[in-house]
Design an enzyme around this catalytic site. Structure first.
Site, mmCIF file in Angstrom:
data_model
loop_
_atom_site.group_PDB
_atom_site.id
_atom_site.type_symbol
_atom_site.label_atom_id
_atom_site.label_comp_id
_atom_site.label_asym_id
_atom_site.label_seq_id
_atom_site.Cartn_x
_atom_site.Cartn_y
_atom_site.Cartn_z
ATOM 1 N N GLU A 48 -29.174 17.888 2.647
ATOM 2 C CA GLU A 48 -28.017 18.710 3.035
ATOM 3 C C GLU A 48 -27.354 19.301 1.801
ATOM 4 O O GLU A 48 -27.182 18.625 0.783
ATOM 5 C CB GLU A 48 -27.012 17.869 3.825
ATOM 6 C CG GLU A 48 -27.398 17.801 5.298
ATOM 7 C CD GLU A 48 -26.626 16.747 6.066
ATOM 8 O OE1 GLU A 48 -26.285 15.719 5.474
ATOM 9 O OE2 GLU A 48 -26.378 16.970 7.256
ATOM 10 N N ASP A 196 -31.606 43.013 11.919
ATOM 11 C CA ASP A 196 -32.433 41.893 12.360
ATOM 12 C C ASP A 196 -33.869 42.406 12.335
ATOM 13 O O ASP A 196 -34.309 43.104 13.247
ATOM 14 C CB ASP A 196 -32.005 41.475 13.775
ATOM 15 C CG ASP A 196 -32.875 40.362 14.350
ATOM 16 O OD1 ASP A 196 -33.986 40.144 13.841
ATOM 17 O OD2 ASP A 196 -32.445 39.721 15.325
ATOM 18 N N ARG A 231 -42.343 28.716 12.090
ATOM 19 C CA ARG A 231 -41.089 29.025 12.762
ATOM 20 C C ARG A 231 -39.936 28.716 11.822
ATOM 21 O O ARG A 231 -39.845 27.604 11.286
ATOM 22 C CB ARG A 231 -40.964 28.202 14.051
ATOM 23 C CG ARG A 231 -41.686 28.881 15.134
ATOM 24 C CD ARG A 231 -41.943 28.101 16.345
ATOM 25 N NE ARG A 231 -42.919 28.885 17.061
ATOM 26 C CZ ARG A 231 -42.611 29.905 17.868
ATOM 27 N NH1 ARG A 231 -41.368 30.200 18.144
ATOM 28 N NH2 ARG A 231 -43.558 30.617 18.433
#
Ligand code: DSN
Length: 392
Positions: A48, A196, A231
């Site tokens: 993280e 996008d 992905r």
């Protein structure tokens, strides 16, 4: 593999993928190297935070990995690290888009995006998506006559609505987008311009589609479509101030973590790195150009056989066939093709009057079949086969 049940399903899917002709415009075949990175030890690690500022120990290698992948991402799209930053942590396209809005658009403000039924995406502010509940979508579409973007009309909507952000880049639009015109529209109303490029990122990387980076403030992309990676997603952002404290890029980093996500999927980031290296090779340029050549031939051949192609053709990797113009609903067309081993998706066409679960058309795309080596002559045969199957 000790788990025989899952092993069997993986094998079954492998056989299915090899047996069919995959014309799903948003799918592809990632390389063995991409899949090796995806299944690597990086799946074990929490990291993280960002390189140099993590919340876990043992992240020295993770830092090297993320920095390398960020460097490759900027290089593939020819971006200067002085002007652009990239965040490679988004889990996929939907959280990436959510992160952009979270960073740059206050709740209740307006997101101007193409409606889903015209070719846009759920996360461009559609009501049923969280992006349409936190923010207010101002929809735009395509001209009914040309089935292409009408920049005059889009400019008028922007002028009237004064959106905070304009989202450009779609899931079912077969034409080149004039990003320069969108820049002018955004500037005229003081909006942020976000592209996008999930669908056409691989085409941009391979020089087969205009780059949006000259004009956009933010460019996001998924990594598994034409870019042929795992992905995942990336958000590219300009290093210009969005407020007195933060640049656009800094605001987006904060929105991805800790705003929206926890630990990055380092295995996916490693695989994105592999895909980016592949996308930087000369052979990827040939691949990207072949995708477009194949789609154009497929569209032309289907037209010759009497099928109506939305907007009359394609400049990209995808085309929309108005199957209803010959009395076949999109659902029935997709099912007929699947029974014959050709996989497509049913798709709304602009101004569709039928419901999304059984719209008027199908979407065909060439990224996956091009990866498998198909060329123009194969597209001619494929068009004839599609015609035969749908006519039965
Ligand atoms: N589901 C993707 C597509 O097929 O276009 C977009 O997220």
């Amino acid at each position: 593999m000790k788990d025989k049940e899952i092993e069997k399903l993986i094998k079954e899917e492998g056989v299915r993928e090899r047996k069919v002709v995959n014309l799903i415009a948003s799918e592809n075949f990632a390389s063995d190297d991409v899949r090796e990175a995806l299944g690597s030890v990086f799946t074990n690690k929490y990291a993280e935070g960002y390189p140099g500022g993590r919340y876990y120990g043992g992240t020295a290698v993770a830092d090297k990995l993320e920095n390398l992948v960020r460097k490759r991402a900027l290089a593939v799209f020819k971006l200067s690290p002085e002007k652009w930053a990239v965040n490679v942590q988004p889990y996929s396209g939907s959280p990436a888009n959510l992160a952009v809005y979270l960073a740059l658009v206050s709740p209740g403000e307006k997101i101007m995006g193409m409606s889903l039924n015209m070719g846009g995406h759920l996360t461009h502010g559609q009501k049923v998506s969280i992006t349409g509940k936190i923010w207010h979508q101002i929809p735009y579409g395509v001209s009914q006559k040309t089935e292409t973007l009408d920049y005059g009309e889009i400019g008028e909507i922007a002028e009237k609505e004064k959106p905070r952000i304009i989202v450009v880049g779609y899931t079912a639009y077969p034409r080149v987008i004039d990003f320069g015109k969108f820049r002018k529209i955004a500037d005229s109303v003081g909006a942020i311009l976000m592209v996008d490029m999930s669908h056409f990122a691989g085409l941009v990387a391979g020089g087969a589609y205009p780059t949006p980076f000259r004009y956009a403030d933010v460019v996001m992309t998924t990594t598994h479509k034409t870019l042929r990676g795992p992905r995942g997603a990336m958000i590219f952002a300009r290093k210009i101030k969005i407020n007195s404290k933060l640049t656009i890029a800094e605001a987006i980093d904060k929105a991805v973590f800790p705003g929206l996500q926890g630990g990055p999927h380092l295995n996916a980031i490693a695989a994105i790195g592999v895909a980016l290296r592949e996308a930087g090779q000369p052979s990827f340029k040939t691949y990207a150009k072949q995708i477009v050549k194949n789609a154009k031939v497929l569209a032309e051949e289907l037209k010759k056989l009497g099928w109506k192609i939305v907007s009359g053709g394609t400049d990209t990797h995808l085309l929309l066939v108005d199957t209803m113009s010959r009395g076949i609903g999109g659902k029935e067309a997709a099912e007929k093709l699947e029974r014959a081993g050709i996989i497509v998706n049913k798709n709304a066409i602009p101004y569709d009057t039928r419901k999304p679960s059984d719209p008027s058309g199908i979407r065909l795309g060439t990224p996956a079949v091009t990866t498998r080596g198909m060329k123009e002559k194969d597209m001619k045969k494929l068009a004839a086969r599609i015609d035969n199957i749908l006519k039965r």
